[in-house]
Structures are given as C-alpha cells and as structure tokens.
Design an enzyme around this catalytic site. Structure first.
Site, PDB file in Angstrom:
ATOM      1  N   LYS A  31       0.851  -1.188   0.000  1.00 44.25           N
ATOM      2  CA  LYS A  31       0.000   0.000   0.000  1.00 44.25           C
ATOM      3  C   LYS A  31       0.882   1.232   0.000  1.00 44.25           C
ATOM      4  CE  LYS A  31      -3.233   2.624   2.919  1.00 44.25           C
ATOM      5  NZ  LYS A  31      -3.946   2.702   4.208  1.00 44.25           N
ATOM      6  N   GLU A  52      -8.719  12.077  13.014  1.00 47.83           N
ATOM      7  CA  GLU A  52      -7.860  10.936  13.354  1.00 47.83           C
ATOM      8  C   GLU A  52      -6.911  11.241  14.505  1.00 47.83           C
ATOM      9  OE1 GLU A  52      -4.782   7.791  11.175  1.00 47.83           O
ATOM     10  OE2 GLU A  52      -5.778   9.350  10.004  1.00 47.83           O
TER      11      GLU A  52
END
Length: 474
Positions: free
Chosen positions: A229, A278
């Site tokens: 990723k 976050e």
C-alpha cells in the site's frame, strides 16, 4: 469583564509567582542558565479562540487546540521557550529538550484545572527526508512551542497559565502583571467570529491528469508486488482577493466538525490549521489511546442513502483490507510498550459532516516510563498516511509524489509537564497565508485502486477546508 478578572487573579497570585521565581532564580544561579517558571490560576470561562484571534499582529507565535465535542479548547500566545528539531531523530530530540526544561522548572499548577501547568504545542514534518520547496518556513522538522500565555477551558472551568524563563535577577512580578495587562487588553471586549469571504479561486498544484497518472504508476508497482500500500497526497492552491482569516476558518471548522481535533499553529505570516478526525495517540496516566482510521466513503443526501453508503463501505473488500493493515501495525507497535492492548474485532463507522470512515479504536496500558513523544515516534507514520512496508512506501513517496508535505499528515498536538498529551494526524488541513493557502488531502492506494475514484476521494476530503476558507468545492 474577563480582562479585569484576569488582572485581579494575577495580583492574587503574586505571592506564588514570587515564591516560584525565587526558587527558579536560585536554580538559575546554580545551573548557569535560565529556568522556567509556570504559574496557573483559575479565571472566568471565555472562548480561547478569541485570544487566538486577537493575537494577530501582537505576536508571531499563536496556537489553538480544541475538541469541541469534549468541551476542550486552549489557545496560546507568544513563545516563552521553543525548540526546533531536525532530521529523522526529531522526536527523540524534542522529547529530550522538553524533559531537560521541565526537570528544573518551578511550577505552580492545579491538577483540577484544564491544561494546568506548562503545555507545549508540538508539530513535526511528515518526512524530514522529503524534498523541501521552501513553502514551510517557520515549520521545522520538529517544533515545541511553549506560549507565554495559555488560556484553556473544559467547558465548565477555565485556567490562565503564564510561562517565562527566569534568570538570576528576573522580576516575576513585572513579568506576570505585564502578561495580565496584555490579556486584559486582548479579551476586554466580546468577540464574534467574522464572516468568511467567498472570493476564492482554486487550482491544482500539478498539471491536469498528473495526479491520476501518478496513481496509475503506483497501482502498477503494487500489482508487481513492490508495495502492499502507498498513500498519495494531493495539493490544491487557493487564492483570495481579500485576506484569509484563520480565526474565522477555525470557528467554521469548530461549528461544522465538532467531533474532530481542531488545531492551528501560527508562525509569522502563515497558519497551519485543520480539523482532523484521526487521533494518532494520547497518553493520560497509564492509558494509551490510538485510532485506526482508513477506508472512506462520501455521506448520503438522505438518511437512507447515507446508511446504504455506510454499509457499502463496511462491505468493501478493498477498504476493509486497507483498514486491517493500519490496525495490525498499530496493535503491533503498542504491544511493545503496553499491556492489555484491546481493539474491537470489527471496524465501525466514524461519520463527520462530509465523509465517513472505517474506524477501530485501540486501548492499552503503558508498561514503562514512556512519554507521549516516544509513542508518537513509534507510531508515525501509520500505513494510513504512509503505506506498507513503511520504508519502501516512504521511498516511493519521496521519489514520485512531487510535493512537499511539510506538516501535512504528520503528528500535531501538545505535551504537558508529565510527558503526557494528545496528538492528531494533521489531515483535513491547510497552510494558510494572507492571500494564498495550500490545501492537502490523501488517498490510500492498493493494487485494485481506480485512479479516478481515488481522485474523487480526495475531492470529498478537501471539502472541509474548502468550505471553512469560503472556497466552496473543488
């Protein structure tokens, strides 16, 4: 008015100020260097954002931190002390400098008050080895900034903290009364956030089609097995004929995104600010909290559409796989320094105004005397902002991304005298100047990513900052 109450409170604290200052003076003579004095007093509750707003033109250093849903807000003005770190060792350098400062400090704090005692704002670059385009002057690889004045509230009580360095002959009475008078002048009148202007134009930092082409190159390498990723950032440039107002932008973010971490660090003529959903990590007592936030979907126009989109996100193999990578990394990192690391077996949805995410909270109990900056160093960057494997993904970003992330996607937050604190990941953010702003958004790229869909995901993520700046949509 609050300004008068602050001055009165300062007068009442003079004996404590002098006691702490005399202690600091003796230490300063022994050590041969200035020593920190920090005194906190309770004041009437008033919006710290007003202090941030009125600090424009007064000081080159201002900070703001708020979690509106928890009633927390803190603003700081000036710099009683600051430290700039550099290079890959920036977290350890900052932690050591803070420990050295606090080790000799003379502190009069009340644990019952919010943010009592010295609290430094902290921010770091995403990657100190990333190419530097010069646009982040004033935002070094690592920065600790201890304000001269800190006004904080938890919604029910408020505190004023005055910080200063004391040498062998410094007068704390003059120091603290001067600070009280300045705060009285800044907060003596009611404050209302101004309206956000609308004359904003936008353009991509890269030529048309270049970002999607970069995503396609990443997908090719992912399918070839070179990466698991990689997270790619996109930059949009905003221009205005009327000056941007960071305080108005923060007020809009606070109103529209109350469940996020609202942050701002102003340095000179620029302000790095945002509303991040976050949490990277927090440390309170022995309890460590971290958040896995990866996998995104737009919100629906109706409750039925919104629910359907949320269920589609929960069922998405691509997004679930991306989310699992982040959760595994966070758990593995925390288990090295924590006991009882727990997390739900399945992610849930975190919904903010314009986007919904897959979300998994993690909790642990710290084992050793580990500070919050030590945890930040272990966790940053998570696969949600860098990629996997970490070093391979970072090398790919350095070579191919074509932008200087600066503090975007990096830890921003605060640390207190005990080494505890809270850090968010600086997403949904912008670097705002007087007439220009750089807005950033990212997307996690995996082997089955579609470039057009990934670009659309960044469009959704950019909307929070675009709306708060008065720019509408991309």
């Amino acid at each position: 008015m609050l300004g008068m109450s602050v001055a009165t409170t300062a007068l009442r604290k003079v004996p404590s100020m002098e006691e702490q200052a005399e202690l600091a003076r003796r230490r300063a003579r022994r050590l041969g260097r200035p020593v920190l004095v920090s005194v906190t007093a309770e004041v009437k509750v008033r919006d710290p954002l007003a202090l941030f707003a009125r600090g424009i033109g007064v000081t080159h250093n201002r900070l703001f931190w708020s979690v509106p849903s928890r009633g927390l807000a803190v603003a700081g003005l000036g710099a009683a002390w600051s430290f700039a770190a550099s290079g890959p060792g920036r977290f350890a350098q900052a932690a050591e400098a803070w420990r050295d400062l606090i080790a000799t400090a003379a502190i009069d704090a009340d644990p019952a008050l919010p943010f009592s005692g010295p609290m430094a704002a902290a921010g770091f670059t995403f990657d100190p080895l990333c190419p530097n385009d010069g646009g982040w002057d004033g935002y070094p690889d690592g920065l600790l900034l201890l304000p001269r004045l800190i006004l904080a509230t938890d919604g029910n009580r408020a505190s004023l903290t005055v910080n200063g360095l004391v040498g062998p002959s410094t007068s704390s009475i003059n120091l603290h009364l001067s600070a009280a008078r300045r705060l009285r002048d800044l907060l003596g009148r009611a404050w209302r956030a101004p309206r956000i202007g609308e004359a904003v134009t936008l353009r991509d930092a890269l030529p048309a089609g270049a970002w999607q082409a970069m995503v396609a190159d990443a997908v090719a390498d992912l399918r070839a097995g070179k990466l698991e990723k990689v997270v790619l950032a996109r930059e949009v440039l905003a221009h205005t004929a009327n000056p941007f107002d960071p305080a108005a932008t923060l007020a809009a973010l606070r109103r529209d995104y109350p469940e996020t971490f609202i942050f701002a660090v102003a340095r000179g003529g620029q302000t790095f600010l945002g509303a991040s959903p976050e949490r990277l990590v927090s440390l309170e007592g022995r309890t460590v909290l971290a958040s896995s936030l990866a996998g995104s979907m737009k919100r629906g126009a109706t409750p039925e559409e919104d629910a359907a989109l949320g269920q589609a996100l929960l069922a998405s193999a691509k997004d679930r796989g991306e989310h699992a990578v982040v959760t595994r990394m966070l758990r593995a990192a925390l288990e090295q320094v924590c006991t009882e690391v727990t997390a739900p077996d399945e992610p849930t949805l975190m919904r903010v105004r314009n986007v919904q995410h897959l979300y998994t909270p993690l909790t642990g109990q710290i084992i050793d005397q580990v500070g919050v900056l030590d945890l930040v160093e272990r966790l940053h960057p998570t696969p949600a902002l860098g990629g996997q494997p970490r070093e391979t993904a970072l090398a790919w970003i350095r070579e191919r991304e074509q932008l200087d992330r600066g503090w975007y996607g990096a830890p921003v937050g605060w640390i207190d005298a005990r080494g505890q604190g809270e850090f968010a990941v600086a997403i949904r953010s912008a670097l705002v100047g007087k007439y220009t702003a750089r807005l950033f958004a990212g997307a996690g790229i995996v082997a089955d990513s579609d470039p057009a869909r990934e670009e659309q995901e960044t469009v959704i993520k950019l909307r929070a900052m675009l709306g708060a700046l008065g720019a509408g949509n991309v």
